[in-house]
Scaffold this active site. Structure first.
Site, short mmCIF file in Angstrom:
data_model
loop_
_atom_site.label_atom_id
_atom_site.label_comp_id
_atom_site.label_asym_id
_atom_site.label_seq_id
_atom_site.Cartn_x
_atom_site.Cartn_y
_atom_site.Cartn_z
N ASP A 72 17.23 -10.33 -2.33
CA ASP A 72 18.51 -10.07 -3.01
C ASP A 72 18.94 -8.62 -2.82
O ASP A 72 20.13 -8.30 -2.83
CB ASP A 72 18.41 -10.40 -4.51
N ARG A 121 7.41 -5.31 3.10
CA ARG A 121 6.13 -5.95 2.83
C ARG A 121 5.99 -5.97 1.31
O ARG A 121 5.81 -4.90 0.68
CB ARG A 121 4.95 -5.19 3.45
N HIS A 132 0.82 -1.23 0.00
CA HIS A 132 0.00 0.00 0.00
C HIS A 132 0.85 1.27 0.00
O HIS A 132 0.31 2.36 -0.17
CB HIS A 132 -0.94 0.01 1.20
N GLU A 142 -5.10 -11.66 7.97
CA GLU A 142 -6.01 -10.52 7.79
C GLU A 142 -7.26 -10.89 7.01
O GLU A 142 -7.90 -10.01 6.43
CB GLU A 142 -5.27 -9.32 7.16
C1 3PY Z 1 -4.04 -3.94 7.63
O1 3PY Z 1 -4.34 -3.39 8.69
O2 3PY Z 1 -4.83 -4.59 6.94
C2 3PY Z 1 -2.68 -3.83 7.16
O3 3PY Z 1 -2.34 -4.47 6.19
C3 3PY Z 1 -1.75 -2.91 7.86
O4 3PY Z 1 -0.93 -2.26 6.98
MG MG Z 2 -3.88 -5.35 5.10
#
Ligand code: 3PY
Ligand code: MG
Length: 263
Positions: free
Chosen positions: A85, A71, A46, A147
């Site tokens: 790398d 990430r 993001h 998540e």
């Molecule tokens: C979330 O809260 O979904 C995240 O990926 C944090 O960046």
């Molecule tokens: Mg997220």
């Protein structure tokens, strides 16, 4: 081989404080890395960041003792391998929802026979050292982002994935998946219960537990709940808060004294 001191902090049960970068700037990465964080994560999901920006940011972070993490934009082995790398010492991978996802992630981060990471360590050699090949698997931290509702359903299988070092909760996506508004520290009892369930399950499996937070106070709250790794908001949120406060303070001084005193 340069050690990854996040493993030592985890073994000593010390809190890992992790910064989160979304601004594509090596200077911002360098400044952030000087502020006392144990780790600094470059967000290619993001954040407004691609590989060409991430590389000088990894270089900037590695001028300090903060451990450079990334990430990736998704669980894509070629992107993950390229970032490793480039000298990343850990991966926080979004949207890990099944055991298969977790195995794919771990395999991308480990050389054979443990995984299928392709050889070509490039900057990894400069950051890690000439014995990078023999030490990389042990040094590189692999965290699966939990998540989704599917991830909760498959949690026992995910946390038992060989080679996985920990989980990292994305509370915004998780809340959305549970039909709630995205919010890092939710007051909804169902979301609170699910987050605690994930933390306890990962902890019982011997994994490191991480979570994204709204800011310093949220991070402190999560640390008290027992999370090992906390991220007190991202660079933009912290910059926005500080700028809004500065603008409000300056505007306040600009107001006529009579108005400011309430008359
Ligand atoms: C979330 O809260 O979904 C995240 O990926 C944090 O960046
Ligand atoms: Mg997220």
């Amino acid at each position: 081989m340069r050690s990854n001191h996040l493993h030592a902090l985890r073994a000593e049960r010390k809190l890992i404080l992790n910064a989160w970068l979304s601004i594509p700037s090596s200077y911002a990465a360098e400044v952030t890395s000087h502020q006392g964080f144990d780790a600094v994560t470059i967000d290619l999901q993001h954040g407004m960041i691609g590989f060409e920006s991430a590389l000088p940011m990894l270089q900037a972070i590695s001028t300090t003792g903060a451990v450079p993490l990334v990430r990736p934009s998704r669980n894509e082995p070629s992107e993950i391998m390229k970032l490793l790398d480039g000298g990343a010492y850990g991966v926080i991978c979004p949207m890990i929802s099944t055991r298969q996802d977790a195995e794919r992630l771990v395999a991308a981060c480990r050389y054979p026979p443990a995984g299928n990471r392709s050889f070509g360590p490039a900057r990894g050699l400069l950051y890690g050292g000439l014995d990078y090949l023999s030490g990389a698997d042990a040094a590189i931290l692999v965290l699966a982002m939990i998540e989704t509702e599917e991830a909760i359903d498959n949690l026992d299988a995910i946390v038992a994935t060989p080679g996985l070092d920990g989980i990292f909760i994305g509370p915004n996506d998780l809340a959305l998946a549970l039909g709630r508004a995205p919010k890092p520290e939710h007051d909804d009892p169902y979301v609170i219960g699910r987050i605690e369930h994930i933390r306890r399950t990962a902890e019982a499996a011997g994994l490191l537990t991480g979570i994204f937070c709204s800011g310093g106070a949220g991070a402190a709250q999560r640390a008290r709940e027992g999370f090992n790794l906390v991220t007190p908001g991202n660079d933009v949120a912290l910059l926005r808060t500080a700028m809004q406060r500065a603008v409000a303070e300056a505007r306040d001084a600009e107001r006529p004294a009579a108005m400011a005193s309430g008359y």
